[in-house]
Design a protein around this motif. Structure first.
Motif, PDB file in Angstrom:
ATOM      1  N   UNK A 194       0.845  -1.189   0.000  1.00  0.00           N
ATOM      2  CA  UNK A 194       0.000   0.000   0.000  1.00  0.00           C
ATOM      3  C   UNK A 194       0.881   1.241   0.000  1.00  0.00           C
ATOM      4  N   UNK A 195       0.490   2.255  -0.757  1.00  0.00           N
ATOM      5  CA  UNK A 195       1.334   3.435  -0.937  1.00  0.00           C
ATOM      6  C   UNK A 195       1.434   4.298   0.311  1.00  0.00           C
ATOM      7  N   UNK A 196       0.441   4.221   1.210  1.00  0.00           N
ATOM      8  CA  UNK A 196       0.425   5.129   2.360  1.00  0.00           C
ATOM      9  C   UNK A 196       0.327   4.438   3.712  1.00  0.00           C
ATOM     10  N   UNK A 197      -0.141   3.198   3.745  1.00  0.00           N
ATOM     11  CA  UNK A 197      -0.307   2.508   5.028  1.00  0.00           C
ATOM     12  C   UNK A 197       0.785   1.450   5.173  1.00  0.00           C
ATOM     13  N   UNK A 198       1.739   1.708   6.041  1.00  0.00           N
ATOM     14  CA  UNK A 198       2.841   0.776   6.255  1.00  0.00           C
ATOM     15  C   UNK A 198       2.315  -0.522   6.857  1.00  0.00           C
ATOM     16  N   UNK A 199       2.709  -1.644   6.275  1.00  0.00           N
ATOM     17  CA  UNK A 199       2.265  -2.944   6.774  1.00  0.00           C
ATOM     18  C   UNK A 199       1.014  -3.450   6.088  1.00  0.00           C
TER      19      UNK A 199
END
Length: 380
Positions: A194-199
């Motif tokens: 995901x480009x913005x949510x780490x993990x």
């Protein structure tokens, strides 16, 4: 002929294609490389319904002892969703929840909401945020992205990662195809980071299906949670089709509030015309007329200088690069006018449009704003 008017036949091609999709979903679910929970972004539209259908069928094909991965079917209620969409969503998620319980499937059905201080009415009427438009679309982040992202992050925290299963397809639009192609799959994997949510990792099981193929499949196979997808076909016919997609990042936000996304918030002033509500009215559902009238009025007053403060909420005057003054939020008088109009619309519509908790918070915000204005006027 539009996609939802197709006479769908139970052809071999439809069956083979669908068996391939379900088989791939089953294989991914049983992956031995990771066992992170799946979170299905479920809007109740055609694409997310087909993804939920595929996952449900895949789980039914897996032995109970191997159903070790949690699956969450998560929808988002902005609290200003089109009422007819929410009725459909409530009915479908209720059936899914009951069927999952009866069949002992590891499925959790959840609904996210914006925080009370970030609802549409709290920000628009309480703090005076101007009605959203293309250049100032403050609603998407607060009403959609933040609630659903919060749910995903919670499960990432619990399990180390989570797989977000989405019904996005390349055939939806050129913009969607560019977004999909920009994120290459992880090596030897169907997943994208995901480009913005780490993990968080994205899995798109129907990414290569066309719109006609989606409708053909929905029309050919019964819903695995019971019944058919007939109500979904009727929803699209009555409302002229198209839904606001699940939005999880700012790069996906342009899909919300466009001419191609017609199922969304009934208050949406980003679009020029609310095609879904108007379509429903044209189909004989005249009880929705007060909502369209309110939305059109709200859009019409946005740039009225008499209804806007000169300064922003931080007390600053703002100008663009050309030196043109950018007005601040709605005045308190305008906010009161909007609330009166909303409550009148609520009475005419015959169903609650704003909660008591929102009303209480709005009056608290007004009291603080008036106190600050009085203090500023007195030089305090």
């Amino acid at each position: 002929m539009s996609s939802i008017e197709l006479e769908v036949l139970n052809s071999d091609d439809v069956v083979v294609r669908w068996q391939s999709v379900v088989s791939e979903v089953r294989e991914e679910y049983l992956s031995e490389t990771q066992h992170f929970p799946w979170i299905i972004g479920f809007s109740g539209g055609k694409d997310s319904t087909l993804v939920a259908h595929a996952v449900f069928e895949a789980l039914l094909s897996v032995p109970p002892s191997a159903r070790n991965r949690e699956v969450h079917i998560v929808s988002n209620d902005t609290q200003v969703e089109s009422p007819f969409v929410m009725l459909h969503l409530d009915e479908v998620t209720s059936k899914i929840r009951q069927a999952a319980e009866d069949l002992d499937l590891p499925i959790t059905v959840a609904r996210t909401h914006p925080d009370l201080d970030k609802t549409f009415w709290t920000l628009l009427i309480g703090k005076g945020y101007p009605s959203p438009n293309q250049s100032m679309r403050w609603c998407t982040d607060r009403l959609k992205i933040m609630p659903t992202s919060g749910y995903i992050k919670k499960h990432i925290s619990n399990f180390g990662a989570a797989i977000v299963v989405l019904g996005v397809r390349r055939a939806e639009s050129n913009k969607r195809q560019q977004t999909i192609d920009a994120h290459k799959n992880l090596r030897a994997s169907r997943l994208n980071e995901h480009s913005e949510i780490s993990g968080a990792y994205i899995y798109r099981p129907i990414v290569d299906m066309t719109t006609d193929e989606v409708w053909e499949t929905l029309g050919t196979f019964h819903a695995p949670w019971g019944g058919s997808h007939g109500a979904l076909f009727k929803l699209y016919r009555d409302a002229e089709g198209g839904e606001c997609p699940v939005v999880l990042s700012k790069e996906e936000a342009p899909g919300c509030g466009t001419s191609n996304s017609r199922f969304g918030c009934w208050t949406c002033t980003v679009v020029e015309k609310d095609r879904s509500l108007q379509g429903y009215i044209d189909s004989g559902n005249h009880q929705y007329r007060p909502l369209v009238d309110f939305r059109d009025w709200l859009k019409s007053i946005r740039n009225d200088p008499e209804r806007r403060q000169a300064v922003r909420r931080n007390g600053r005057l703002t100008f663009d690069l050309t030196g043109r003054h950018i007005p601040g939020p709605f005045t308190i008088q305008a906010r009161k006018e909007i609330l009166e109009k909303l409550l009148s619309t609520q009475t005419e519509f015959g169903s609650k449009l704003i909660s008591d908790a929102e009303l209480d918070l709005i009056h608290e915000i007004w009291a603080k704003d008036l106190q600050q204005e009085t203090g500023a006027a007195n030089g305090l």
